[in-house]
Design an enzyme around this catalytic site. Structure first.
Site, mmCIF file in Angstrom:
data_model
loop_
_atom_site.group_PDB
_atom_site.id
_atom_site.type_symbol
_atom_site.label_atom_id
_atom_site.label_comp_id
_atom_site.label_asym_id
_atom_site.label_seq_id
_atom_site.Cartn_x
_atom_site.Cartn_y
_atom_site.Cartn_z
ATOM 1 N N ALA A 1 0.868 -1.178 0.000
ATOM 2 C CA ALA A 1 0.000 0.000 0.000
ATOM 3 C C ALA A 1 0.904 1.227 0.000
ATOM 4 C CB ALA A 1 -0.879 -0.012 1.243
ATOM 5 N N GLY B 1 0.761 -5.088 0.819
ATOM 6 C CA GLY B 1 -0.393 -5.188 -0.077
ATOM 7 C C GLY B 1 -0.057 -5.894 -1.383
ATOM 8 N N GLU C 1 4.463 -5.106 7.211
ATOM 9 C CA GLU C 1 3.653 -4.101 7.924
ATOM 10 C C GLU C 1 4.126 -3.881 9.357
ATOM 11 O OE1 GLU C 1 2.406 -6.540 6.045
ATOM 12 O OE2 GLU C 1 0.841 -5.718 4.726
HETATM 13 N N1 COA Z 1 4.659 3.322 -0.524
HETATM 14 C C1 COA Z 1 5.115 4.492 -0.975
HETATM 15 N N2 COA Z 1 6.317 4.650 -1.553
HETATM 16 C C2 COA Z 1 7.075 3.556 -1.699
HETATM 17 C C3 COA Z 1 6.668 2.298 -1.272
HETATM 18 C C4 COA Z 1 5.387 2.201 -0.661
HETATM 19 N N3 COA Z 1 4.897 1.031 -0.224
HETATM 20 N N4 COA Z 1 7.638 1.398 -1.536
HETATM 21 C C5 COA Z 1 8.627 2.083 -2.134
HETATM 22 N N5 COA Z 1 8.300 3.387 -2.241
HETATM 23 C C6 COA Z 1 9.089 4.480 -2.838
HETATM 24 C C7 COA Z 1 10.265 4.856 -1.957
HETATM 25 O O1 COA Z 1 9.847 5.742 -0.942
HETATM 26 C C8 COA Z 1 11.176 5.501 -2.954
HETATM 27 O O2 COA Z 1 10.749 6.798 -3.205
HETATM 28 P P1 COA Z 1 11.825 7.993 -3.451
HETATM 29 O O3 COA Z 1 12.524 7.608 -4.739
HETATM 30 O O4 COA Z 1 10.976 9.212 -3.590
HETATM 31 O O5 COA Z 1 12.735 7.972 -2.280
HETATM 32 C C9 COA Z 1 10.941 4.657 -4.227
HETATM 33 O O6 COA Z 1 9.690 4.002 -4.033
HETATM 34 C C10 COA Z 1 11.999 3.608 -4.442
HETATM 35 O O7 COA Z 1 12.110 2.833 -3.263
HETATM 36 P P2 COA Z 1 13.473 2.633 -2.439
HETATM 37 O O8 COA Z 1 13.118 2.331 -1.032
HETATM 38 O O9 COA Z 1 14.407 3.758 -2.684
HETATM 39 O O10 COA Z 1 14.045 1.335 -3.173
HETATM 40 P P3 COA Z 1 14.990 0.212 -2.543
HETATM 41 O O11 COA Z 1 15.423 -0.620 -3.684
HETATM 42 O O12 COA Z 1 16.006 0.810 -1.668
HETATM 43 O O13 COA Z 1 14.014 -0.666 -1.598
HETATM 44 C C11 COA Z 1 11.962 -1.792 -1.018
HETATM 45 C C12 COA Z 1 12.918 -1.360 -2.147
HETATM 46 C C13 COA Z 1 10.722 -2.396 -1.682
HETATM 47 C C14 COA Z 1 12.631 -2.854 -0.123
HETATM 48 C C15 COA Z 1 11.581 -0.569 -0.170
HETATM 49 O O14 COA Z 1 11.119 0.453 -1.036
HETATM 50 C C16 COA Z 1 10.502 -0.827 0.845
HETATM 51 O O15 COA Z 1 10.780 -1.392 1.904
HETATM 52 N N6 COA Z 1 9.249 -0.383 0.554
HETATM 53 C C17 COA Z 1 8.149 -0.480 1.480
HETATM 54 C C18 COA Z 1 7.628 -1.886 1.567
HETATM 55 C C19 COA Z 1 6.527 -1.947 2.596
HETATM 56 O O16 COA Z 1 6.710 -1.732 3.781
HETATM 57 N N7 COA Z 1 5.309 -2.274 2.115
HETATM 58 C C20 COA Z 1 4.155 -2.410 2.966
HETATM 59 C C21 COA Z 1 3.394 -1.141 3.005
HETATM 60 S S1 COA Z 1 1.961 -1.287 4.042
#
Ligand code: COA
Length: 263
Positions: free
Chosen positions: A69, A114, A137
């Site tokens: 999400a 999500g 989460e």
């Molecule tokens: N919601 C909003 N933005 C998100 C996102 C999410 N669930 N997942 C990734 N993004 C955004 C990041 O904030 C980043 O934005 P920016 O470029 O403006 O900084 C962009 O996507 C790229 O992500 P980044 O974290 O820089 O990539 P990464 O390769 O270092 O890590 C993940 C990838 C997927 C491991 C990491 O983005 C992450 O942990 N995301 C959240 C996952 C999560 O907790 N999901 C459950 C949500 S309820």
């Protein structure tokens, strides 16, 4: 055709197979309210389109299926809006599960939160060997809200589900396969090819029988066994009303391939 245009989805057609690609590349295809609503509309359209027999769901780019999400929206939620948000997401994912057509998740990268829940709502999950799955989460101080705590537990069992939910750790595609969380793992280069092959195989089957199998399994698993068996027997009887049953049995006896028309 579909009720597009969509801002965050692409919907393609290849014969009886429709592919929905979730596309918010800047946030790794995270699901915000608008994307969830677009997904709802696309699924309803494809459900009502008789020429569509199978749906593929995937994410754009090579890095991510859906990274969860949208955390920008989660950060602002109140108890009331959070509850509504979860119920909205659950409704959309329930539509995917109950649309009456197989939906194959082609997990091309991160399927987190999500994103993992979206894959769980699909009929079959195929993962690229590069995919990472998880329910992180807990690391945000929240819990899954799109049915994940329930579907994950029902799919892989209580112990492994609780470990994934409580640690929030990402797991590899290979580990997801060992847990039964994905049906198969293929190389990233072969993901869409293998998925399309399976989709076309499923599209060649008798659509009414496909729908009844989906109903028998997804509804039946929620019932006590005697009720579920009665439900199965009723569907078994109902399918006898279809032209496709006559065609399938006749084609077998005539030693030819059946041509199912969904009638
Ligand atoms: N919601 C909003 N933005 C998100 C996102 C999410 N669930 N997942 C990734 N993004 C955004 C990041 O904030 C980043 O934005 P920016 O470029 O403006 O900084 C962009 O996507 C790229 O992500 P980044 O974290 O820089 O990539 P990464 O390769 O270092 O890590 C993940 C990838 C997927 C491991 C990491 O983005 C992450 O942990 N995301 C959240 C996952 C999560 O907790 N999901 C459950 C949500 S309820």
């Amino acid at each position: 055709m579909t009720a597009g245009p969509f801002e965050n989805l692409l919907v393609d057609r290849d014969g009886a197979v429709a592919t929905i690609t979730i596309s918010r590349p800047k946030v790794l295809n995270a699901l915000n309210t608008q994307t969830l609503d677009e997904l709802r509309r696309a699924i309803l359209d494809l459900a009502h389109d008789d020429s569509v027999r199978v749906v593929i769901l995937t994410g754009s780019g090579e890095k991510s299926f859906v990274a969860g999400a949208d955390i920008n929206e989660i950060a602002l939620q109140t108890p009331t809006s959070g509850r509504t948000h979860a119920m909205t997401g659950q409704h959309v994912f329930d539509l995917i599960e109950t649309m009456g057509k197989p939906v194959i998740a082609a997990i091309n990268g991160y399927a987190l939160g999500g994103g993992c829940e979206l894959a769980l709502a699909c009929t079959i999950r195929i993962a690229a060997d590069t995919a990472r799955l998880g329910q992180p989460e807990i690391n945000l101080g929240i819990i899954p809200g799109y049915g994940g705590s329930q579907r994950l537990t029902r799919l892989i069992g209580r112990g492994p589900a609780l470990e994934m939910l409580l640690t929030g750790d990402q797991i590899s595609a290979a580990d997801a396969y060992r847990l039964g969380l994905v049906n198969r793992v293929v190389t990233a280069a072969n993901l869409m090819g293998e998925t399309r092959k399976l989709a076309h195989t499923l599209a060649s089957k008798a659509p009414v029988a496909v729908r009844y199998i989906l109903d028998a399994v997804t509804k039946g698993i929620q019932m006590p066994l005697p009720d579920a068996q009665l439900f199965e027997a009723t569907l078994f009887g109902l399918v006898a009303a279809t032209e496709d049953m006559r065609e399938g049995t006749k084609a077998f006896l005539e030693k030819r391939k059946p041509e199912f028309r969904g009638k």
